[in-house]
Design a protein around this motif. Structure first.
Motif, PDB file in Angstrom:
ATOM      1  N   ILE A 154       0.795  -1.210   0.081  1.00  0.00           N
ATOM      2  CA  ILE A 154      -0.096  -0.073  -0.079  1.00  0.00           C
ATOM      3  C   ILE A 154       0.799   1.229  -0.174  1.00  0.00           C
ATOM      4  CG2 ILE A 154      -1.793   1.227   1.315  1.00  0.00           C
ATOM      5  CD1 ILE A 154      -2.826  -1.304   2.566  1.00  0.00           C
ATOM      6  N   ARG A 155       0.607   2.284  -0.972  1.00  0.00           N
ATOM      7  CA  ARG A 155       1.250   3.194  -0.981  1.00  0.00           C
ATOM      8  C   ARG A 155       0.058   4.404  -0.460  1.00  0.00           C
ATOM      9  NH1 ARG A 155       6.022   4.127  -5.165  1.00  0.00           N
ATOM     10  NH2 ARG A 155       6.280   5.705  -3.651  1.00  0.00           N
ATOM     11  N   ALA A 156       0.245   5.271   0.449  1.00  0.00           N
ATOM     12  CA  ALA A 156      -0.904   5.894   0.942  1.00  0.00           C
ATOM     13  C   ALA A 156      -0.326   7.401   0.757  1.00  0.00           C
ATOM     14  CB  ALA A 156      -1.246   5.795   2.347  1.00  0.00           C
ATOM     15  N   TYR A 157      -1.315   8.362   0.159  1.00  0.00           N
ATOM     16  CA  TYR A 157      -0.778   9.661  -0.267  1.00  0.00           C
ATOM     17  C   TYR A 157      -1.744  10.661   0.640  1.00  0.00           C
ATOM     18  CZ  TYR A 157       1.702   7.437  -3.926  1.00  0.00           C
ATOM     19  OH  TYR A 157       2.749   6.783  -4.622  1.00  0.00           O
ATOM     20  N   ALA A 158      -1.140  11.668   1.091  1.00  0.00           N
ATOM     21  CA  ALA A 158      -1.876  12.840   1.628  1.00  0.00           C
ATOM     22  C   ALA A 158      -1.722  14.013   0.463  1.00  0.00           C
ATOM     23  CB  ALA A 158      -1.132  13.091   2.983  1.00  0.00           C
ATOM     24  N   SER A 159      -2.842  14.844   0.773  1.00  0.00           N
ATOM     25  CA  SER A 159      -2.769  16.157  -0.085  1.00  0.00           C
ATOM     26  C   SER A 159      -1.844  17.094   0.862  1.00  0.00           C
ATOM     27  CB  SER A 159      -4.162  16.702  -0.159  1.00  0.00           C
ATOM     28  OG  SER A 159      -4.734  16.742   1.095  1.00  0.00           O
ATOM     29  N   VAL A 160      -1.182  18.066  -0.004  1.00  0.00           N
ATOM     30  CA  VAL A 160       0.056  18.760   0.391  1.00  0.00           C
ATOM     31  C   VAL A 160      -0.248  19.793   1.429  1.00  0.00           C
ATOM     32  CG1 VAL A 160       1.174  18.257  -1.689  1.00  0.00           C
ATOM     33  CG2 VAL A 160      -0.138  20.491  -1.517  1.00  0.00           C
ATOM     34  N   GLU A 161      -1.563  20.046   1.865  1.00  0.00           N
ATOM     35  CA  GLU A 161      -1.711  20.969   2.915  1.00  0.00           C
ATOM     36  C   GLU A 161      -1.391  20.236   4.190  1.00  0.00           C
ATOM     37  OE1 GLU A 161      -5.752  19.147   2.717  1.00  0.00           O
ATOM     38  OE2 GLU A 161      -3.999  19.344   1.499  1.00  0.00           O
ATOM     39  N   GLY A 162      -1.094  21.290   5.104  1.00  0.00           N
ATOM     40  CA  GLY A 162      -1.247  20.607   6.554  1.00  0.00           C
ATOM     41  C   GLY A 162       0.343  20.166   6.943  1.00  0.00           C
ATOM     42  N   SER A 163       0.322  19.589   8.290  1.00  0.00           N
ATOM     43  CA  SER A 163       1.570  19.332   8.595  1.00  0.00           C
ATOM     44  C   SER A 163       2.053  17.910   7.960  1.00  0.00           C
ATOM     45  CB  SER A 163       1.624  19.026  10.307  1.00  0.00           C
ATOM     46  OG  SER A 163       2.653  18.142  10.858  1.00  0.00           O
ATOM     47  N   THR A 164       3.405  17.970   7.515  1.00  0.00           N
ATOM     48  CA  THR A 164       3.883  16.815   6.938  1.00  0.00           C
ATOM     49  C   THR A 164       3.932  15.712   7.965  1.00  0.00           C
ATOM     50  OG1 THR A 164       5.328  17.947   5.508  1.00  0.00           O
ATOM     51  CG2 THR A 164       5.983  15.574   5.963  1.00  0.00           C
ATOM     52  N   GLU A 165       4.259  15.722   9.435  1.00  0.00           N
ATOM     53  CA  GLU A 165       4.339  14.686  10.245  1.00  0.00           C
ATOM     54  C   GLU A 165       2.824  14.154  10.381  1.00  0.00           C
ATOM     55  OE1 GLU A 165       5.525  13.990  14.806  1.00  0.00           O
ATOM     56  OE2 GLU A 165       6.539  15.717  13.380  1.00  0.00           O
ATOM     57  N   LEU A 166       1.917  14.959  10.681  1.00  0.00           N
ATOM     58  CA  LEU A 166       0.444  14.710  10.716  1.00  0.00           C
ATOM     59  C   LEU A 166      -0.115  13.999   9.341  1.00  0.00           C
ATOM     60  CD1 LEU A 166      -0.955  17.547  12.908  1.00  0.00           C
ATOM     61  CD2 LEU A 166      -0.258  15.478  13.526  1.00  0.00           C
ATOM     62  N   ASN A 167       0.369  14.438   8.291  1.00  0.00           N
ATOM     63  CA  ASN A 167      -0.267  14.007   7.184  1.00  0.00           C
ATOM     64  C   ASN A 167       0.253  12.352   7.214  1.00  0.00           C
ATOM     65  OD1 ASN A 167      -1.629  15.835   5.949  1.00  0.00           O
ATOM     66  ND2 ASN A 167       0.038  16.622   4.626  1.00  0.00           N
ATOM     67  N   PHE A 168       1.555  12.188   7.474  1.00  0.00           N
ATOM     68  CA  PHE A 168       1.985  10.745   7.309  1.00  0.00           C
ATOM     69  C   PHE A 168       1.286   9.978   8.426  1.00  0.00           C
ATOM     70  CE2 PHE A 168       6.427  11.764   5.450  1.00  0.00           C
ATOM     71  CZ  PHE A 168       5.617  12.026   4.173  1.00  0.00           C
ATOM     72  N   GLN A 169       1.263  10.575   9.698  1.00  0.00           N
ATOM     73  CA  GLN A 169       0.524   9.710  10.750  1.00  0.00           C
ATOM     74  C   GLN A 169      -1.141   9.235  10.246  1.00  0.00           C
ATOM     75  OE1 GLN A 169       0.542  11.955  14.012  1.00  0.00           O
ATOM     76  NE2 GLN A 169       2.737  11.638  14.557  1.00  0.00           N
ATOM     77  N   LEU A 170      -1.754  10.171   9.619  1.00  0.00           N
ATOM     78  CA  LEU A 170      -2.984   9.860   9.215  1.00  0.00           C
ATOM     79  C   LEU A 170      -2.907   8.879   7.747  1.00  0.00           C
ATOM     80  CD1 LEU A 170      -6.188  10.629   8.870  1.00  0.00           C
ATOM     81  CD2 LEU A 170      -5.456  12.443   7.533  1.00  0.00           C
ATOM     82  N   GLN A 171      -1.995   8.885   7.135  1.00  0.00           N
ATOM     83  CA  GLN A 171      -1.912   7.820   6.043  1.00  0.00           C
ATOM     84  C   GLN A 171      -1.760   6.332   6.507  1.00  0.00           C
ATOM     85  OE1 GLN A 171      -3.737   9.932   4.244  1.00  0.00           O
ATOM     86  NE2 GLN A 171      -2.902   9.089   2.475  1.00  0.00           N
ATOM     87  N   GLU A 172      -0.931   6.597   7.513  1.00  0.00           N
ATOM     88  CA  GLU A 172      -0.413   4.958   8.149  1.00  0.00           C
ATOM     89  C   GLU A 172      -1.771   4.504   8.675  1.00  0.00           C
ATOM     90  OE1 GLU A 172       2.822   5.808  10.549  1.00  0.00           O
ATOM     91  OE2 GLU A 172       4.249   5.797   8.984  1.00  0.00           O
ATOM     92  N   GLN A 173      -2.608   5.417   9.288  1.00  0.00           N
ATOM     93  CA  GLN A 173      -3.727   4.848   9.998  1.00  0.00           C
ATOM     94  C   GLN A 173      -4.822   4.375   8.787  1.00  0.00           C
ATOM     95  OE1 GLN A 173      -5.329   8.102  12.240  1.00  0.00           O
ATOM     96  NE2 GLN A 173      -3.452   8.066  13.618  1.00  0.00           N
ATOM     97  N   ARG A 174      -4.874   4.962   7.807  1.00  0.00           N
ATOM     98  CA  ARG A 174      -5.746   4.776   6.805  1.00  0.00           C
ATOM     99  C   ARG A 174      -5.382   3.306   6.095  1.00  0.00           C
ATOM    100  NH1 ARG A 174      -6.236  10.833   4.023  1.00  0.00           N
ATOM    101  NH2 ARG A 174      -8.212  11.409   5.087  1.00  0.00           N
ATOM    102  N   ALA A 175      -3.992   3.347   5.841  1.00  0.00           N
ATOM    103  CA  ALA A 175      -3.551   1.962   5.359  1.00  0.00           C
ATOM    104  C   ALA A 175      -3.737   0.912   6.100  1.00  0.00           C
ATOM    105  CB  ALA A 175      -2.223   2.317   4.709  1.00  0.00           C
ATOM    106  N   ALA A 176      -3.487   0.961   7.383  1.00  0.00           N
ATOM    107  CA  ALA A 176      -3.439  -0.161   8.189  1.00  0.00           C
ATOM    108  C   ALA A 176      -5.024  -0.625   8.392  1.00  0.00           C
ATOM    109  CB  ALA A 176      -2.743   0.217   9.816  1.00  0.00           C
ATOM    110  N   SER A 177      -5.873   0.299   8.305  1.00  0.00           N
ATOM    111  CA  SER A 177      -7.267  -0.068   8.540  1.00  0.00           C
ATOM    112  C   SER A 177      -7.505  -0.854   7.274  1.00  0.00           C
ATOM    113  CB  SER A 177      -7.991   1.310   8.591  1.00  0.00           C
ATOM    114  OG  SER A 177      -9.577   1.130   8.582  1.00  0.00           O
ATOM    115  N   ILE A 178      -7.331  -0.337   5.810  1.00  0.00           N
ATOM    116  CA  ILE A 178      -7.552  -1.053   4.719  1.00  0.00           C
ATOM    117  C   ILE A 178      -7.063  -2.666   4.992  1.00  0.00           C
ATOM    118  CG2 ILE A 178      -7.103  -1.270   2.328  1.00  0.00           C
ATOM    119  CD1 ILE A 178      -7.056   1.575   2.524  1.00  0.00           C
ATOM    120  N   VAL A 179      -5.855  -2.886   5.530  1.00  0.00           N
ATOM    121  CA  VAL A 179      -5.367  -4.026   5.637  1.00  0.00           C
ATOM    122  C   VAL A 179      -6.170  -4.779   6.535  1.00  0.00           C
ATOM    123  CG1 VAL A 179      -3.335  -5.377   6.481  1.00  0.00           C
ATOM    124  CG2 VAL A 179      -2.897  -3.290   5.323  1.00  0.00           C
ATOM    125  N   LYS A 180      -6.636  -4.163   7.591  1.00  0.00           N
ATOM    126  CA  LYS A 180      -7.366  -5.026   8.833  1.00  0.00           C
ATOM    127  C   LYS A 180      -8.798  -5.639   8.035  1.00  0.00           C
ATOM    128  CE  LYS A 180      -9.330  -4.391  13.232  1.00  0.00           C
ATOM    129  NZ  LYS A 180      -9.116  -3.382  14.607  1.00  0.00           N
TER     130      LYS A 180
END
Length: 614
Positions: free
Chosen positions: A230-256
């Motif tokens: 899974i390659r999860a992408y965030a739109s570019v606005e907002g904090s980079t760190e928070l964007n990555f955390q959100l994408q990891e949550q989304r990706a892990a949720s899809i796997v589950k």
């Protein structure tokens, strides 16, 4: 003792000043013959400067004939310009492009060059030119080649490190009941699917109900997933760190969520990135295009404006998504059957001439051995009569044995050739023999005559092997054959093989990894522009393989001024977003895993380095 040290210091300074005193004679009559020789140099002829861990500075070349044409007079010499990375400091102006850029070694003249010449294991010629001076031993250094003729500098070159590969063949797989493909991780799969899931702005949790329509549309029932990337992408606005955390949550949720449809665990790889590629592409030609040349932090700062963010939301919402690749095999309903029962099922299937069940048992036993759930010799318990009607199962057995221990091609080829006595026209056995022959032939050109091997490959198409598989083999044939002809100095035949590859690779559906393997092959033979063309379309996609992306950048480092071009800058920003440390590593020394820190002489790269790597 003090007097001896003083004399040594004077002598060292004297030699150093002599080395520094050579004038730049390039573009003068004194260097005309030398410059013409370099212009006519075959692209296959290569030079290099290596600094060994013990401080020895070594000149390298792969062609003694050209060396002997270049160095002919007693006064001809080589020296090295030692350049320090510490000369490139973001808090100071770029160092001037003078010669020397750093410090010259004492020149080594023709008679010494010939006396010091040694042949290395890879066939290259190595000549030790001297040692790193004591005052530079703690510096990160690169050595530039300086050719001296007629008492002046006639040629000066620095080097850019590029990863190249000679023997990396396109995967061909082996036929068992179906064509078996091996991932680089070692797992096997029959089919690969790729799809995209959009992420609504506020949603980070997915459940089975969300995934069910996707599961049904992909017709995954009756199959099991062997791996998911899974390659999860965030739109570019907002904090980079928070964007990555959100994408990891989304990706892990899809796997589950997908895991709920399968008993066995789904191995998964998750990578996250901000979607700069599509952002720059989508604002092109709009009122927001003025954002393109700005540094990423400045763009993020401007996007904090709620009004601007609202205007761009129709664009940004398309950038929040996951690109998912799954590798699948067919289910065989034997997952919960004990190993002892598998043996009895196999015997019964043979008695009833039920090849489908017998083949399914073979595959289940293979999978269990591959997963370390059964001993490696368990396949031997599946005894198969050596008859023509069982040739299908006998071929399966040998294929599985090799896949479990892919080392001795000769032995497996011999067994497969024995199976051909049952049916000399069996296309799967013949295909497997050709596929395995490559690994032997590339290390032993005398194993089979090239013309005979080419004939055997072309015969496969007449027997019904899909043309795409035959063409893969033909491309691999020319990859190996080009090197064999190159070693015989038959450059015309080598170029003919490269031409065949360039004319035919587009007919194949290559993965990113396979495309990069071909690009490395082309780079090996100094076909850098062809390698760039090969990767050009791949790097414009957000789901591009990270290795492909960085290799594409590496290829462009030979012409660093091109990094001013907006399209290439977009590629670089995507690479930085995915793996900033890897990008910054380009600017290590050539001996420290980098492409070259002297690339920083180019203002475009200097700016990127100082913005993202300092």
């Amino acid at each position: 003792m003090k007097r001896m040290l003083f004399l040594l210091f004077v002598l060292t300074c004297s030699i150093h000043s002599i080395a520094q005193s050579f004038k730049d004679g390039r573009n003068t009559p004194a260097c005309t013959a030398c410059e013409q020789l370099f212009k006519s140099k075959p692209k296959e002829v290569q030079f290099g400067i290596r600094i060994n861990p013990d401080g020895a500075i070594v000149f390298l070349t792969n062609n003694t004939d050209f060396f002997n044409k270049l160095f002919t007079a007693p006064g001809d010499a080589i020296t090295v310009d030692l350049v320090r990375k510490s000369q490139y400091n973001c808090d100071k102006p770029l160092p001037a492009r003078t010669i020397p850029k750093g410090e010259f070694l004492t020149p080594v003249y023709l008679s010494q060059l010939r006396n010091k010449m040694k042949k290395e294991n890879d066939g290259r010629i190595a000549i030790e030119l001297g040692k790193v001076p004591a005052h530079l031993q703690k510096e990160e250094l690169e050595g530039n080649l300086v050719v001296i003729k007629n008492g002046v500098i006639c040629h000066y070159m620095n080097f850019v490190n590029i990863e190249r590969s000679l023997w990396e063949l396109l995967p061909m797989g082996l036929f068992a009941d179906t064509l078996m493909n091996r991932k680089t991780s070692g797992s096997f799969y029959a089919r690969k699917l790729q799809f995209t899931i959009p992420f609504p702005k506020s949603k980070s949790v997915y459940n089975a109900a969300d995934i069910k329509p996707l599961y049904d549309s992909l017709q995954l029932a009756g199959n099991h997933i062997t791996q998911m990337d899974i390659r999860a992408y965030a739109s570019v606005e907002g904090s980079t760190e928070l964007n990555f955390q959100l994408q990891e949550q989304r990706a892990a949720s899809i796997v589950k969520a997908l895991q709920q449809y399968q008993v066995s665990k789904i191995p998964g790889n998750i990578t996250t990135a901000e979607n700069w590629v599509e952002f720059f592409d989508d604002i092109k030609g709009t009122a927001f295009e003025n954002l393109t040349p700005l540094p990423q932090p400045e763009i993020k700062k401007r996007l904090q404006d709620k009004g601007l963010q609202a205007q761009l939301e129709p664009v940004l919402k398309e950038h929040r998504k996951a690109v998912i690749t799954i590798y699948i095999n067919r289910n065989n309903d034997l997952e919960n059957v004990t190993s002892e029962v598998l043996i009895s099922k196999f015997k019964k299937a043979l008695e009833e001439k039920d090849k489908k069940t017998a083949s399914a048992v073979q595959r289940e036993v293979f999978d269990r051995i591959a997963d370390n759930r059964l001993a490696g010799n368990y396949l031997d318990k599946l005894e198969i009569p050596h008859t023509k009607e069982n040739l299908f199962l006998l071929n399966n057995q040998e294929t599985y044995r090799y896949q479990l221990n892919p080392t001795n091609e000769d032995a497996i080829i011999e067994k497969l050739e024995g199976l051909l006595k049952l049916d000399p026209t069996d296309k799967k056995v013949l295909y497997n023999i050709c596929s395995l022959t490559f690994n032997v032939w590339k290390s032993d050109s005398g194993y089979i005559a090239s013309a005979d091997f080419l004939k055997e490959i072309n015969t496969l198409a007449k027997l019904g092997i899909p043309s795409s598989l035959v063409k893969r083999m033909l491309i691999n044939y020319h990859i190996v054959y080009s090197e064999q002809t190159y070693r015989r100095f038959n450059y015309a035949a080598k170029d003919e093989s490269i031409g065949y590859i360039l004319d035919n690779y587009e007919d194949l559906q290559l993965t990113d990894e396979e495309t990069m393997a071909l690009a490395k092959y082309l780079a090996w033979y100094s076909r850098r522009n062809d390698a760039i063309d090969l990767l050009q379309d791949r790097v414009k996609r957000i789901d591009v393989n990270e290795d492909v992306l960085f290799y594409y950048i590496n290829l462009h480092l030979f012409t660093p001024e091109i990094f001013k071009v907006p399209e290439l800058r977009t590629v670089v920003l995507n690479a930085i977003s995915i793996n900033r440390p890897r990008f910054c590593k380009f600017f290590n020394s050539t001996g420290n895993g980098g492409a070259s820190f002297q690339l920083l002489d180019a203002e475009a790269l200097w700016g990127l380095y100082c913005e993202y790597c300092r």
